[in-house]
Design a protein around this motif. Structure first.
Motif, mmCIF file in Angstrom:
data_model
loop_
_atom_site.group_PDB
_atom_site.id
_atom_site.type_symbol
_atom_site.label_atom_id
_atom_site.label_comp_id
_atom_site.label_asym_id
_atom_site.label_seq_id
_atom_site.Cartn_x
_atom_site.Cartn_y
_atom_site.Cartn_z
ATOM 1 N N LYS A 53 113.069 15.930 169.342
ATOM 2 C CA LYS A 53 113.658 15.305 168.144
ATOM 3 C C LYS A 53 113.814 13.792 168.331
ATOM 4 O O LYS A 53 113.593 13.027 167.392
ATOM 5 C CB LYS A 53 115.000 15.957 167.802
ATOM 6 C CG LYS A 53 114.827 17.336 167.159
ATOM 7 C CD LYS A 53 116.097 17.833 166.490
ATOM 8 C CE LYS A 53 117.096 18.318 167.482
ATOM 9 N NZ LYS A 53 118.298 18.894 166.872
ATOM 10 N N ASN A 54 114.164 13.384 169.569
ATOM 11 C CA ASN A 54 114.280 11.938 169.843
ATOM 12 C C ASN A 54 112.930 11.239 169.699
ATOM 13 O O ASN A 54 112.839 10.149 169.141
ATOM 14 C CB ASN A 54 114.828 11.703 171.261
ATOM 15 C CG ASN A 54 116.323 11.929 171.332
ATOM 16 O OD1 ASN A 54 117.008 11.911 170.318
ATOM 17 N ND2 ASN A 54 116.828 12.167 172.532
ATOM 18 N N THR A 92 112.337 11.987 160.554
ATOM 19 C CA THR A 92 113.763 12.307 160.661
ATOM 20 C C THR A 92 114.141 13.596 159.920
ATOM 21 O O THR A 92 115.273 14.051 160.012
ATOM 22 C CB THR A 92 114.617 11.151 160.105
ATOM 23 O OG1 THR A 92 114.135 10.835 158.793
ATOM 24 C CG2 THR A 92 114.528 9.921 160.989
ATOM 25 N N ASN A 93 113.171 14.164 159.214
ATOM 26 C CA ASN A 93 113.452 15.385 158.447
ATOM 27 C C ASN A 93 113.141 16.602 159.337
ATOM 28 O O ASN A 93 112.114 17.263 159.180
ATOM 29 C CB ASN A 93 112.585 15.375 157.183
ATOM 30 C CG ASN A 93 112.989 16.443 156.196
ATOM 31 O OD1 ASN A 93 113.976 17.154 156.397
ATOM 32 N ND2 ASN A 93 112.207 16.591 155.134
ATOM 33 N N LYS A 101 112.029 11.036 166.063
ATOM 34 C CA LYS A 101 112.836 9.993 165.423
ATOM 35 C C LYS A 101 112.213 8.616 165.691
ATOM 36 O O LYS A 101 112.085 7.799 164.778
ATOM 37 C CB LYS A 101 114.259 10.058 165.970
ATOM 38 C CG LYS A 101 115.277 9.323 165.150
ATOM 39 C CD LYS A 101 116.663 9.607 165.738
ATOM 40 C CE LYS A 101 117.689 8.653 165.179
ATOM 41 N NZ LYS A 101 118.984 8.787 165.864
#
Lengths: 155, 129
Positions: free
Chosen positions: B23-24, B32-33, B27
């Motif tokens: 996720k990082n 970001t979704n 991002k």
């Protein structure tokens, strides 16, 4: 135990920690370990199996300081609960080293499947190697403290 | 055509560390979704109630593994076309072949760098153009 078997584990460990955690561990000389006490404060342990009944166990035991630094490098500012994060991160690191080492063992003609790692924390915990064969230990040093990779394999 | 940065991405891994690392990276790449799941069963539930555009999944997980999830997705009418990136510690050649035969869109062997991750995603969406 054939000393050549240490090479896949050493290469996998260095590759995983340098790629994912920006830590460059230095391996020291492998030796045969004659007890089941963990050589660190937190250990990731994973079993290997193969057709024909061949079995193995691999573990990675980190000092507290080293484990915390790995988590910080993996997650940056995203640390939520340091104890849970250390436990989870050591499990994932063990999983990655297991996968890489098994891929390298397969190139040597030893094909094994890996189980899901478990993590044990606390001083003086023990690591049970399910085989009665020798346990090879490879000590590593890092600038954040030491850790040890162990493995055993039935013939 | 550039990749849609607003696409809904499902990240599936039983280790929260890896979900957070992925996720990082997403991002940093502008995605970001993102929603996540800790195994294939939970991922399947999310697929059935959310609109997912891209699946990034581990292989070895309890309950339903990544390869089982991939086969289930490809066998379904509704989700068969969703791009599926397998991110796994299983680097043996037979694993890669098994995933390709099951219809994986791309495959990353852990450990990986953010650069490799980005390249693999780009390749998936270049192929789809």
């Amino acid at each position: 135990m054939d000393i050549k078997l240490a090479k896949p584990f050493i290469e996998a460990t260095v590759n995983v920690l340098s790629t994912m955690a920006m830590i460059n561990p230095k391996a020291k000389k492998p030796y045969i370990k004659d007890h089941n006490r963990a050589l660190g404060d937190v250990s990731g342990i994973v079993g290997f199996t193969a057709n024909g009944g061949k079995k193995g166990v691999m573990s990675v035991s980190f000092s507290k300081k080293c484990a915390i630094q790995i988590v910080k490098n993996l997650l940056g500012d995203d640390i939520q609960n340091i104890v849970e994060d250390v436990q989870d991160a050591v499990g994932e690191i063990t999983n990655m080293i297991s996968g890489q080492a098994r891929a390298k063992l397969a190139e040597m003609g030893i094909t094994m499947e890996g189980a899901t790692p478990t993590v044990i924390m606390g001083e003086n915990h023990t690591i049970t190697h399910i085989t009665k064969d020798q346990i090879m230990a490879v000590p590593f040093t890092t600038e954040y403290g030491d850790f040890v990779v162990e493995f055993s394999m039935s013939e | 055509m550039s990749i849609n940065k607003n696409m809904r991405i499902l990240v599936v891994d039983d280790f929260s560390t890896m979900r957070r690392i992925i996720k990082n990276i997403l991002k940093q790449l502008g995605f970001t979704n993102v929603v996540d799941a800790d195994d294939g069963t939970t991922a399947w539930e999310i697929l059935n109630k959310d609109k997912i555009d891209f699946i990034i999944s581990d292989w070895n997980m309890p309950k339903m593994s990544g390869i089982e999830l991939l086969r289930k997705v490809r066998a379904s009418e509704e989700f068969a076309d969703i791009p599926f990136l397998m991110v796994t510690a299983e680097g043996q050649q037979e694993n890669v072949i098994e995933a390709v035969q099951a219809g994986v869109s791309n495959y990353i062997v852990k450990p990986f760098t953010p650069e490799t991750f980005e390249q693999k995603i780009k390749k998936i969406f270049e192929k789809k153009k």
